[in-house]
Enzyme design. Structure first.
Site, mmCIF file in Angstrom:
data_model
loop_
_atom_site.group_PDB
_atom_site.id
_atom_site.type_symbol
_atom_site.label_atom_id
_atom_site.label_comp_id
_atom_site.label_asym_id
_atom_site.label_seq_id
_atom_site.Cartn_x
_atom_site.Cartn_y
_atom_site.Cartn_z
ATOM 1 N N ASP A 1 0.733 -1.157 -0.160
ATOM 2 C CA ASP A 1 0.073 -0.072 -0.052
ATOM 3 C C ASP A 1 0.775 1.326 0.164
ATOM 4 O O ASP A 1 0.508 2.373 -0.628
ATOM 5 C CB ASP A 1 -0.834 0.041 1.215
ATOM 6 N N CYS B 1 1.611 -7.925 5.973
ATOM 7 C CA CYS B 1 1.213 -6.637 5.664
ATOM 8 C C CYS B 1 -0.235 -6.421 5.533
ATOM 9 O O CYS B 1 -1.309 -7.218 5.594
ATOM 10 C CB CYS B 1 2.084 -6.120 4.553
ATOM 11 N N LYS C 1 -2.748 -5.965 3.083
ATOM 12 C CA LYS C 1 -3.686 -6.944 2.397
ATOM 13 C C LYS C 1 -3.369 -8.411 2.567
ATOM 14 O O LYS C 1 -4.192 -9.302 2.480
ATOM 15 C CB LYS C 1 -4.003 -6.244 0.973
ATOM 16 N N GLU D 1 -6.746 3.879 -0.651
ATOM 17 C CA GLU D 1 -6.452 4.495 0.539
ATOM 18 C C GLU D 1 -5.779 5.895 0.226
ATOM 19 O O GLU D 1 -4.800 5.774 -0.785
ATOM 20 C CB GLU D 1 -5.127 3.375 1.291
ATOM 21 N N SER E 1 -4.956 4.928 5.785
ATOM 22 C CA SER E 1 -4.202 4.147 6.239
ATOM 23 C C SER E 1 -4.192 4.470 8.000
ATOM 24 O O SER E 1 -4.825 5.162 8.327
ATOM 25 C CB SER E 1 -2.620 4.745 5.948
#
Length: 662
Positions: free
Chosen positions: A132, A174, A176, A523, A549
């Protein structure tokens, strides 16, 4: 302040002959080989009654080099998000997308060797994950949340495609990848499953964390850092090569939630990547999985509605990322359990005090490794058990109840040694990182989440109240703001406006049309992080149908439903509309309302009528670069309950929707 641009490095030249030529050694070819020495341990019953796939699998095992005499042993599958290619000395041969999956292979190896020691056969499969942070502000973000569903699906398919597996060990780290792994293991309800969280990276001895450095561009544009300072800070932010980021963002919160669900061993979340304690957790997790298989305990014996509630309680106590409002319902859905509602989230956040002082919420910005040393999840659970907020009767992957695990933890040498190490190494009292409820109240730790509604968010929204700058909160814990709307239909336009100084203190920045249907629910940390790190940012509020985030700050209100492209009121806001935000940070109540247009002022009820008469903005449309893959995901998750349903694939709902359209 700026330095002249340096020439860009050039790649080595490649000649035509290097592409189309032929090296002499390529002609040294064999056309047959002896095969593995020995014989398969077959029985008369196997040959007469086993499916051909079982027999072919034994041949494959021997062909890959396993001792033929041992190919019939019990099989365990290790699934992971390993990425990149490391040389044995750690040198990068091919980089991974992020530190979170860079060292995961070491955990796979440690677990596999433990299975071998236990005389089982380890198998390994991989489905790597994106970053991300790397995709912030790019169209790569359009694939971030959809990846989660796809990866969970792939992991489950891989597990089912190994017919003789006795259990699944999931290893991930992490934003996802770990939610996907939790969804996958939860969905394999009839199999034993254990999840190994991939740990955290360390902060630099001096410098900034990986969240702060993502705002260097905005700060440089505002004259807050020099070019050389930015280059230096960015270089050192990830101080060790493996693990998730050093703050309590989505990656770290997902590790906490996995342990809180009972799917990970006690005191496994937030371990420092690459260190002996981290590798030891992989070995112990392999033992735990084999023990579950021995006792015929499967996922459905671990996960239930009480487990889901425990995870929500720990989320509140840690002050975790708002992204888990998407992931915990998705995990529940995968396990075949009721998904928590907005009302459930409100009720839990009203009951549960925040007890952890950590980046980015504070009040002291301790990195996540200090939370681990202070005792991590089980230490927080001791306080919550005393308050009667946990169901300690639930079973966990230790094969014991949560209550049994906490009894062990409270008297363990592990607890005492790590807490003492925090004092010795960093000079930090562990009780100042994980606070007692009484100490937390004195220190002013507020509850984490508020779920505002109002005429602009009739289905709900969320704001991380713990991250709002205390200086803009009135006595009594009230945040009030009225200001003009500054509307953007893309994150790129919004960040450009911030960098050019076009957003002023008092403005309410509206980012609409970037929910699931617009961008895959990207995001927007590029925007929220900038607001956190520029001096007047605390005086700007943000409304969006996208997500944030875990390191976002300020009055950033996201997950607004319905989203703009689904006809939601947020897609009808015009520039200079007057918007009112009222948040009660103690009662956890709030509202986001349109209360004026032009010189006219009106009540929230009148504002609802104004919005009902308006059409959706004509400039609102799915991003032109939105992939067809994400468009399909958006349609499927919309049928499955949308954002507040966890953005899941609800097969029954999708099938029913397709049937109605025939």
């Amino acid at each position: 302040m700026t330095a002249p641009d340096k020439p860009k490095p050039q790649c080595a030249a490649v000649a035509d002959g290097d592409v189309l030529g032929a090296a002499p050694e390529i002609f040294a070819i064999k056309t047959h080989a002896a095969g593995a020495a020995g014989s398969l341990p077959l029985t008369d019953d196997q040959l007469r009654n086993s499916p051909s796939g079982d027999l072919f699998g034994l041949s494959q095992n021997a062909g890959m080099g396993w001792n033929p005499a041992e190919v019939g042993r019990r099989q365990f599958l290790i699934l992971s998000t390993q990425g990149g290619l490391r040389a044995p000395d750690g040198r990068p041969v091919a980089l991974g997308y992020h530190t979170g999956h860079w060292e995961i292979g070491l955990l796979v190896q440690a677990a596999a060797e433990e299975f071998r020691r236990l005389q089982s056969i380890p198998f390994a499969g991989y489905c790597s994950d994106p970053c991300d942070g790397r995709t912030q502000g790019t169209t790569g973000m359009f694939d971030s949340l959809p990846y989660r569903n796809d990866a969970a699906l792939v992991f489950r398919r891989l597990a089912r495609s190994l017919p003789l597996r006795a259990g699944v060990l999931g290893i991930a780290t992490c934003d996802k990848g770990l939610p996907a792994m939790l969804m996958a293991v939860a969905g394999l309800r009839d199999l034993p499953g254990v999840v190994v969280p991939g740990g955290v990276t360390l902060p630099p001895t001096t410098g900034e964390d990986a969240g702060a450095v993502q705002t260097l561009g905005a700060r440089y544009a505002q004259g807050l850092v020099t070019l050389s300072e930015a280059a230096d800070l960015g270089c050192r932010a990830c101080a060790t090569p493996g693990g998730g980021c050093q703050f309590l963002g989505t990656a770290a919160t997902s590790q906490v939630v996995g342990e809180a669900l009972g799917l990970s061993l006690p005191h496994s979340a937030l371990a420092p990547s690459g260190q002996p304690v981290w590798l030891d957790l992989a070995k112990r997790s392999a033992r735990a999985l084999q023990l579950l298989a021995d006792r015929k305990l499967a996922g459905r014996d671990i996960l239930n509605s009480a487990s889901i509630k425990n995870a929500m309680v720990l989320h509140a106590a840690f002050g975790g990322s708002t992204n888990l409002l998407l992931h915990i319902p998705a995990i529940a859905h995968a396990a075949g359990l009721p998904r928590p509602t907005v009302e459930d989230w409100i009720a839990i956040n009203l009951q549960v005090p925040r007890l952890v002082s950590v980046l980015p919420n504070g009040p002291v910005h301790h990195p996540t490794v200090r939370v681990f040393l202070a005792g991590g999840v089980p230490e927080v659970m001791l306080h919550l058990r005393r308050l009667g907020l946990l169901d300690t009767s639930v079973l966990t992957v230790t094969g014991k109840t949560l209550g049994d695990n906490l009894d062990w933890w409270e008297a363990s040498e592990r607890r005492a040694r790590f807490r003492q190490l925090l004092k010795e190494l960093d000079g930090v009292d562990p009780d100042d990182v994980i606070l007692t409820p009484e100490h937390a109240k004195v220190r002013g730790l507020t509850n984490t989440l508020i779920f505002p509604r109002g005429n602009l968010a009739p289905e709900g929204s969320v704001v991380k109240a713990a991250a709002i700058d205390p200086s803009v909160i009135e006595a009594g814990g009230i945040y009030r703001k009225e200001g003009p709307a500054r509307v953007f239909v893309s994150e790129k336009a919004a960040i450009e406006a911030i960098k050019r100084g076009q957003i002023k203190a008092g403005d309410i920045l509206v980012l609409t049309g970037i929910g699931p249907l617009g961008t895959g629910m990207e995001e927007t940390y590029q925007v929220t992080g900038a607001l956190k790190h520029i001096p007047y940012g605390k005086h700007v509020a943000l409304l969006t149908d996208a997500r944030f985030s875990g390191v976002s700050t300020g009055a950033c209100i996201g997950h607004i439903g319905p989203e703009g492209l689904a006809g939601g009121p947020i897609g009808k806001i015009l520039d200079d509309d007057l918007i009112r935000i009222q948040l009660d940070c103690r009662r956890l109540e709030g509202a986001v309302d349109l209360v004026g247009e032009g010189s006219r002022r009106f009540t929230p009820e009148e504002g609802a009528a104004v919005l009902a008469r308006r059409a959706t903005r004509p400039d609102l449309a799915p991003h032109p670069a939105l992939p067809d893959d994400t468009r399909l995901w958006a349609a499927l998750q919309q049928a499955g309950g949308g954002t507040w349903g966890g953005c899941v694939y609800d097969v029954d709902a999708v099938v029913a929707a397709l049937g109605r359209k025939r």
